[in-house]
Design a protein around this motif. Structure first.
Motif, PDB file in Angstrom:
ATOM      1  N   GLN A   1       0.822  -1.203   0.000  1.00 27.10           N
ATOM      2  CA  GLN A   1       0.000   0.000   0.000  1.00 27.10           C
ATOM      3  C   GLN A   1       0.860   1.260   0.000  1.00 27.10           C
ATOM      4  OE1 GLN A   1      -2.631  -0.802   3.308  1.00 27.10           O
ATOM      5  NE2 GLN A   1      -3.948  -2.135   2.076  1.00 27.10           N
TER       6      GLN A   1
ATOM      7  N   VAL B   1       1.932   1.802  -3.704  1.00 24.57           N
ATOM      8  CA  VAL B   1       0.908   2.349  -4.604  1.00 24.57           C
ATOM      9  C   VAL B   1       0.528   3.771  -4.218  1.00 24.57           C
ATOM     10  CG1 VAL B   1      -0.006   0.078  -5.233  1.00 24.57           C
ATOM     11  CG2 VAL B   1      -1.033   1.338  -3.312  1.00 24.57           C
ATOM     12  N   ASN B   2       0.795   4.151  -2.981  1.00 24.59           N
ATOM     13  CA  ASN B   2       0.493   5.519  -2.551  1.00 24.59           C
ATOM     14  C   ASN B   2       1.600   6.499  -2.913  1.00 24.59           C
ATOM     15  OD1 ASN B   2      -2.029   4.987  -1.402  1.00 24.59           O
ATOM     16  ND2 ASN B   2      -1.136   4.400   0.570  1.00 24.59           N
TER      17      ASN B   2
ATOM     18  N   GLN C   1       2.878   6.249  -9.130  1.00 20.16           N
ATOM     19  CA  GLN C   1       1.774   5.912 -10.023  1.00 20.16           C
ATOM     20  C   GLN C   1       2.125   4.643 -10.788  1.00 20.16           C
ATOM     21  OE1 GLN C   1      -1.438   7.161 -10.445  1.00 20.16           O
ATOM     22  NE2 GLN C   1      -1.544   5.252 -11.608  1.00 20.16           N
TER      23      GLN C   1
ATOM     24  N   ILE D   1      -5.937  -3.064  -2.138  1.00 21.09           N
ATOM     25  CA  ILE D   1      -6.925  -1.988  -2.027  1.00 21.09           C
ATOM     26  C   ILE D   1      -7.775  -2.100  -0.762  1.00 21.09           C
ATOM     27  CG2 ILE D   1      -7.011  -1.601  -4.513  1.00 21.09           C
ATOM     28  CD1 ILE D   1      -9.742  -3.096  -4.504  1.00 21.09           C
TER      29      ILE D   1
ATOM     30  N   ALA E   1     -10.354  -2.120  -8.336  1.00 22.38           N
ATOM     31  CA  ALA E   1      -8.936  -1.816  -8.093  1.00 22.38           C
ATOM     32  C   ALA E   1      -8.383  -0.892  -9.170  1.00 22.38           C
ATOM     33  CB  ALA E   1      -8.132  -3.106  -8.030  1.00 22.38           C
TER      34      ALA E   1
ATOM     35  N   LYS F   1      -9.649   2.610  -8.552  1.00 24.70           N
ATOM     36  CA  LYS F   1      -9.080   3.184  -7.331  1.00 24.70           C
ATOM     37  C   LYS F   1      -7.619   3.565  -7.528  1.00 24.70           C
ATOM     38  CE  LYS F   1      -8.650   2.381  -2.353  1.00 24.70           C
ATOM     39  NZ  LYS F   1      -9.021   1.496  -1.220  1.00 24.70           N
ATOM     40  N   LEU F   2      -6.871   2.731  -8.234  1.00 24.64           N
ATOM     41  CA  LEU F   2      -5.439   2.958  -8.412  1.00 24.64           C
ATOM     42  C   LEU F   2      -5.100   3.741  -9.671  1.00 24.64           C
ATOM     43  CD1 LEU F   2      -4.191  -0.612  -7.390  1.00 24.64           C
ATOM     44  CD2 LEU F   2      -4.232   1.437  -5.963  1.00 24.64           C
TER      45      LEU F   2
ATOM     46  N   CYS G   1      -4.917   2.549 -12.815  1.00 26.93           N
ATOM     47  CA  CYS G   1      -3.963   1.783 -13.613  1.00 26.93           C
ATOM     48  C   CYS G   1      -4.635   0.551 -14.200  1.00 26.93           C
ATOM     49  CB  CYS G   1      -2.771   1.349 -12.754  1.00 26.93           C
ATOM     50  SG  CYS G   1      -3.147   0.077 -11.528  1.00 26.93           S
TER      51      CYS G   1
END
Length: 264
Positions: free
Chosen positions: A103, A106-107, A110, A125, A150, A153-154, A156
């Motif tokens: 996490q 991914v935070n 990108q 997620i 997902a 949210k991401l 991607c």
């Protein structure tokens, strides 16, 4: 021209920060495909390597604080220089540390594509899905809905691999149904797949979803042919033949055997 042909024509440099179990197999698989692997994690050079690479692949299989910092440095450099970035969240959900690291990654950067099994992607997620070691456990959720959630949210492409592979950007979703169960008998086939996705993204010219779909289907076709040629010989023979087929499968063969369904 297919993305497979573009990979073999351009020989993209794929920078891998990966785990000790699969480094050799991933490097050989990329070479067989026609890409050029670069396996390096020193803090002193990963920023520079990521900047001049064609793709960067981060794999959290064997974690430690040094490797995590290497991934952050390389991932942020890839972002800064417009280099496609693939994350393989190996075992996310197996331990709280592993989940937190994923996490964090991914935070702080990108991701272009996230590739994992259903439990790994769910845990990235914050969704609940059981996991045993690095293998997905049983769950009763909708894998397609999870993948699309997902992806949105991401921001991607999300790839959930299993008996059928789901590839989505949140708006458009594909199912790739090539592959063979013996892949599960060889350590690192999922990790190598993430590296192959990186090679295909390297030549995608922004068409990340389409390139990822072809990467998944091509990989599955190569596995099917290798399994057929080594029937009854076991996973050792399959592994060698699979590397052969990553080199030998042509765009025409792939297209003839590919099983892809677009859901939306």
């Amino acid at each position: 021209m297919s993305y497979l042909s573009k990979v073999r024509e351009s020989n993209p440099l794929v920078h891998n920060i990966t785990n000790i179990v699969v480094a050799n197999f991933s490097a050989n698989g990329l070479l067989a495909l026609g890409a050029s692997p670069f396996m390096a994690d020193a803090h002193e050079e990963v920023v520079d390597i990521a900047a001049f690479s064609s793709a960067v692949v981060l794999n959290i299989g064997t974690l430690n604080d040094y490797a995590i910092q290497s991934m952050v440095l390389a991932g942020q450099s890839a972002n800064k220089h417009g280099v496609p970035l693939v994350l393989d969240p190996v075992g996310a959900g197996a331990t709280s540390y592993r989940t937190a690291v994923t996490q964090k990654l991914v935070n702080e950067m990108q991701i272009t594509a996230l590739r994992g099994n259903v439990a790994e992607v769910a845990n990235v997620i914050g969704e609940s899905w059981s996991i045993k070691g690095v293998d997905a456990g049983e769950g009763d959720g909708d894998v397609v809905v999870l993948a699309e959630t997902a992806a949105r949210k991401l921001g991607c492409v999300v790839i959930i691999t299993g008996k059928d592979d789901v590839i989505t950007n949140g708006d458009n979703t594909y199912i790739a149904s090539n592959g063979h169960p013996i892949l599960k008998k060889v350590t690192g086939t999922g990790c190598l797949l993430s590296a192959v996705v990186g090679a295909f993204l390297a030549v995608s010219e922004g068409a990340s979803l389409e390139a990822a779909v072809e990467a998944l289907s091509f990989y599955g076709v190569a596995a099917e042919i290798a399994a057929e040629l080594t029937t009854g010989q076991g996973p050792g023979s399959f592994q060698i033949e699979f590397l052969n087929q990553l080199s030998l499968v042509t765009a025409e063969t792939y297209q003839d055997k590919s099983i892809i369904k677009q859901l939306r």
